[in-house]
Design an enzyme around this catalytic site. Structure first.
Site, mmCIF file in Angstrom:
data_model
loop_
_atom_site.group_PDB
_atom_site.id
_atom_site.type_symbol
_atom_site.label_atom_id
_atom_site.label_comp_id
_atom_site.label_asym_id
_atom_site.label_seq_id
_atom_site.Cartn_x
_atom_site.Cartn_y
_atom_site.Cartn_z
ATOM 1 N N LYS A 1 -28.156 41.598 -38.627
ATOM 2 C CA LYS A 1 -29.296 41.778 -37.716
ATOM 3 C C LYS A 1 -28.818 42.332 -36.385
ATOM 4 C CE LYS A 1 -31.450 39.279 -34.689
ATOM 5 N NZ LYS A 1 -31.906 40.282 -33.699
ATOM 6 N N CYS B 1 -18.699 40.970 -22.790
ATOM 7 C CA CYS B 1 -18.437 39.529 -22.802
ATOM 8 C C CYS B 1 -17.076 39.213 -22.196
ATOM 9 C CB CYS B 1 -18.522 38.997 -24.219
ATOM 10 S SG CYS B 1 -17.623 40.005 -25.398
ATOM 11 N N GLU C 1 -22.034 33.533 -16.435
ATOM 12 C CA GLU C 1 -21.880 34.901 -16.903
ATOM 13 C C GLU C 1 -23.088 35.709 -16.439
ATOM 14 O OE1 GLU C 1 -22.104 35.596 -21.184
ATOM 15 O OE2 GLU C 1 -20.416 36.973 -20.974
ATOM 16 N N GLU D 1 -18.397 34.565 -31.337
ATOM 17 C CA GLU D 1 -17.776 35.300 -30.235
ATOM 18 C C GLU D 1 -18.802 35.301 -29.118
ATOM 19 O OE1 GLU D 1 -17.049 37.387 -27.657
ATOM 20 O OE2 GLU D 1 -17.064 39.269 -28.766
#
Lengths: 514, 288
Positions: A211, A319, A416, A285
């Site tokens: 997906k 990331c 983040e 991850e």
């Protein structure tokens, strides 16, 4: 007072904050005019609407739902995308299950040939993929052209070669495929993340339901066309589009044996919790808040380039971005002044312009999140500096941003941001650098800049992160294992280590011969 | 005739042998239902204390040379050998003399086997990676940090060591919940560890109820990996623990069916060491 985070409307407003920096020179000295160098979109032929790729064919979603995917640089609609619900997920998983028996029984050297074909077609049609990636995701064409697409092709090529050599990958063990893998990928490197997920899974004999992210489905759907072009057996790869609910239905489906997810830590935790006790294998991850550490003995100009690459590459939608700059006190003023001068030269704008350094923010939602955190940074007392580069009137853009006077407790030092926003902190000793760098629940990556090799290796050992870049940043390679420590996830992607996520071993069963 | 000095079975935390802060114990009976001793009924507070000790000890233990860790694990085997009869006596509460002897001997052998991996494991699992570009790129295994280990009742001493030795050999420290049914030999193992140059805090041993401790162990944010081997067969507890682990993205490990064949030498594996490590990849440019 002008809202400093509203970069679209008044980019010059934050100049007041910047002017307090010593050694600043007028930005106009560094402004060069370029004629636009637009990459042609003629190589891309978009269809008005896309179905779900199930069992080797594009099919309509069972309930007929759909959503629009746009170009974030212009906000113009690109295509209508099918919205998969639970019934569609079920159909995709069944197709993958049906295909598993023959695909896993196929000789490794034959599976390899399919993967090699994919790699070759990605190279052949590389420009088409690059343009489409930049149109749908907002990343500069020079990045999609030179990084995303070549790396995606290289990833398939690398794992193609593993497919018939798996018996050598794990000494004393006999690898077997797991079955059907459900893979959910993010919007920051749409095709590259698809490659990272698909290539090892297929090489090991698994079949897949993938997906892509809600905002960036188009290169995955073009990849589905490539699967048809290379005659991949139907059902080996199924690609379903949708948002969070589609992903949740996929990872929760009883018919899958393995979940692989790349995305936010919050969603990763939900997935890990949702599949508790199911026996499904899981690799995650997740997010990061990487420290990029500059020592006084670093090559400063190279380090500044590394800082820029670390946080402004792909608009900071990375990331493993170096979003916390830790700079030794003795050189902090020098590094920051050169960095602020450098960000004035970053060309922000049309992702399809070959001169563009920083493209469009991926979505309105992400732009809102970045603005919210930048506002928090100002409110908590950090000093804001922003490039004065004029931003386009339309589309989602955010000026390259640096915060100084940042404390470790500030949200901009802990959370983040996933945008072009750098938080600068300082340290005095290597021990303090280690302590500050590791003072985060994340542990994906870190950077070290020093010309002293013993210090580099000492730091590399101490940093709790899965990838450490010394005197470089944001490098990726199919042979190089990538993945996090702590709340940045578990499992590795890339190289021999990346195979382990997609294998089980005959020897792990009870009563295996000794 | 001299009267025996009976032993008080306590916890082993941070190199010392405290009672539970809760003051609780539970009776441990032999296989015929006769009381053998009162074991400590460890509490959540005991767990937290043990995690603090394990975290404090982790850097120093990982910093030891692989050669040094190898010698220390080997030393545990030496010390266990000297106490062989005591371990057999304690295991005999649950199994025959012959079975107890086999288990103790296999346990000693397991320490020796894993000791030897300390300076070899990185060589077979690390890598130098041929990346496209002028970079030296290498991958090394590193200890994950602090591990929570839940021991099964089956082969209580051997299973304990079969999980803990591969866990600590790479530089992890751990908090171990001993077999609930047969905890006594594990407490005595703490005495062997305490006299084998294993630094205090590297192995911390709790006794008590799995249902009380495991959910909190799995959810403890300072535990990096939880080994739920001892929860096999209690699906509800596994689900609870795995959900709790997700709150801080802790890694969850279960012994494979083959690993759980404790008495079989083929159950020992360098891949068990691999269950408790992370892989770090380092890039550095090359240039003249």
């Amino acid at each position: 007072m002008t809202d400093p985070t509203n970069s679209n409307t008044d980019a010059a407003a934050p100049m007041a904050a910047r002017s307090s920096m010593p050694g600043r020179e007028p930005s106009s000295l560094f402004r060069f005019e370029y004629a636009p160098a637009l990459e042609s979109t003629a190589v891309v032929s978009l269809q008005p609407s896309y179905g779900l790729f199930i069992g080797g064919r594009f099919v309509k979603p069972k309930n007929g739902g759909s959503f629009v995917t746009i170009n974030p640089a212009t906000e113009a609609p690109l295509a209508q995308i099918a919205l998969a619900d639970e019934a569609d997920v079920d159909a995709a998983v069944r197709a993958a299950r049906r295909a598993f028996r023959s695909w896993s029984a196929l000789a490794g050297k034959e599976r390899a040939k399919y993967l090699y074909r994919i790699a070759r077609v990605l190279q052949e049609r590389g420009r088409e993929f690059a343009v489409l990636e930049s149109m749908n995701g907002g990343k500069p064409i020079k990045e999609s052209r030179d990084v995303d697409i070549p790396l995606a092709a290289a990833h398939f090529f690398h794992y193609a070669g593993w497919a018939d050599k798996l018996e050598y990958a794990f000494a004393g063990r006999t690898p077997q495929p797991l079955g059907v893998a459900g893979q959910v990928i993010p919007w920051n490197f749409p095709l590259l993340m698809a490659a990272w997920k698909l290539a090892p899974a297929l090489a090991c004999g698994n079949t897949v339901v993938l997906k892509p992210a809600e905002t960036t489905p188009l290169t995955a759907l073009l990849l589905a066309e490539v699967m048809q072009e290379i005659d991949l057996p139907p059902g080996v790869v199924n690609i379903i589009t949708g948002a969070g609910a589609t992903g949740a239905a996929l990872v929760g489906h009883k018919g899958i044996d393995k979940v692989a997810f790349t995305g936010s830590t919050a969603v990763g935790k939900q997935i890990q919790s949702a599949i508790a006790g199911s026996g499904k294998r899981l690799t995650l991850e997740l997010g990061g808040k990487a420290a990029n550490i500059i020592f006084e003995d670093a090559a400063i100009d190279q380090a500044v380039e590394g800082i820029v690459n670390g946080i402004y590459f792909n608009q900071g939608h990375v990331c493993c971005a170096g979003s916390r700059l830790l700079v030794q006190e003795s050189v902090a003023e020098l590094v920051v002044s050169r960095l602020l001068r450098r960000i004035e030269t970053l060309r922000v704008g049309d992702p399809l312009d070959k001169n563009t350094d920083v493209g469009a923010i991926n979505s309105q939602a992400q732009l809102d999140k970045i603005r919210c955190l930048v506002q928090a940074g100002v409110a908590e007392g950090a000093t804001l500096h922003q490039s004065a580069w004029p931003l386009p009137d339309k589309g989602y853009f955010f000026a390259p941003t640096v915060f100084t006077d940042v404390a470790q407790s500030h949200r901009i030092a802990r959370e983040e941001i996933f945008g072009p926003v750098l938080s600068v902190l300082t340290f005095r000793t290597p021990d303090e650098a280690v302590q500050k760098a590791n003072n985060t629940p994340y542990g994906l990556s870190a950077g070290i800049w020093s010309e002293k090799s013993s210090r580099v290796l000492w730091m590399a050992e101490k940093l709790r992160a899965g990838v450490v870049w010394a005197n470089t940043f944001n490098r990726f390679d199919p042979t190089s294992p990538f993945g996090g420590y702590k709340e940045s996830g578990f499992g590795r992607e890339g190289g021999r280590h990346g195979l382990a996520a997609y294998c089980q071993f005959a020897e792990d069963q009870a009563g295996a011969s000794t | 005739m001299s009267i025996d000095v009976r032993k008080t079975y306590k916890l082993y935390v941070n190199g010392a042998f405290p009672r539970s802060e809760s003051g609780r114990t539970y009776p441990v009976n032999n296989s015929r239902g006769r009381l053998v001793a009162n074991a400590v009924l460890g509490s959540r507070k005991d767990l937290r204390d043990a995690v603090i000790a394990a975290r404090a000890a982790q850097n120093g233990w990982a910093k030891r040379s692989a050669y040094n860790r190898a010698q220390i694990l080997y030393r545990v085997a030496e010390v266990m050998q000297g106490r062989r009869e005591q371990f057999i006596t304690e295991l005999r509460h649950g199994v025959s003399a012959a079975a107890a002897e086999r288990e103790v001997d296999a346990t000693i052998d397991r320490w020796v086997w894993y000791a030897g991996w300390a300076d070899k494991f990185a060589q077979i699992t690390g890598a130098s990676n041929p990346v496209d570009g002028p970079y030296f790129n290498f991958t090394v295994p590193e200890p994950v940090g602090v591990v929570g280990v839940v021991c099964p009742d089956d082969a209580p001493l051997l299973a304990f060591v079969s999980r803990v030795a591969p866990c600590i050999v790479s530089g992890n420290t751990c908090v171990v919940l001993a077999s609930e049914r047969w905890p006594l030999a594990s407490v005595t193992l703490g005495e062997a560890l305490a006299t084998s140059d294993v630094p205090g805090g590297v192995v911390n041993i709790l006794t008590g109820r799995r249902a009380e401790i495991v959910p909190w162990m799995a959810g403890h944010a300072d535990i990096d990996t939880i080994d739920l081997t001892g929860c096999a067969g209690d699906r509800a507890l596994v689900v609870t623990a795995e959900q709790a682990a997700a709150a801080s993205v802790s890694r969850v490990v279960h012994a494979t069916p083959r690993e759980a064949q404790w008495a079989n030498e083929s159950s020992q594996s360098p891949y068990t060491i691999g269950s408790f490590v992370e892989y770090k990849t380092v890039w550095h440019p090359k240039g003249p």
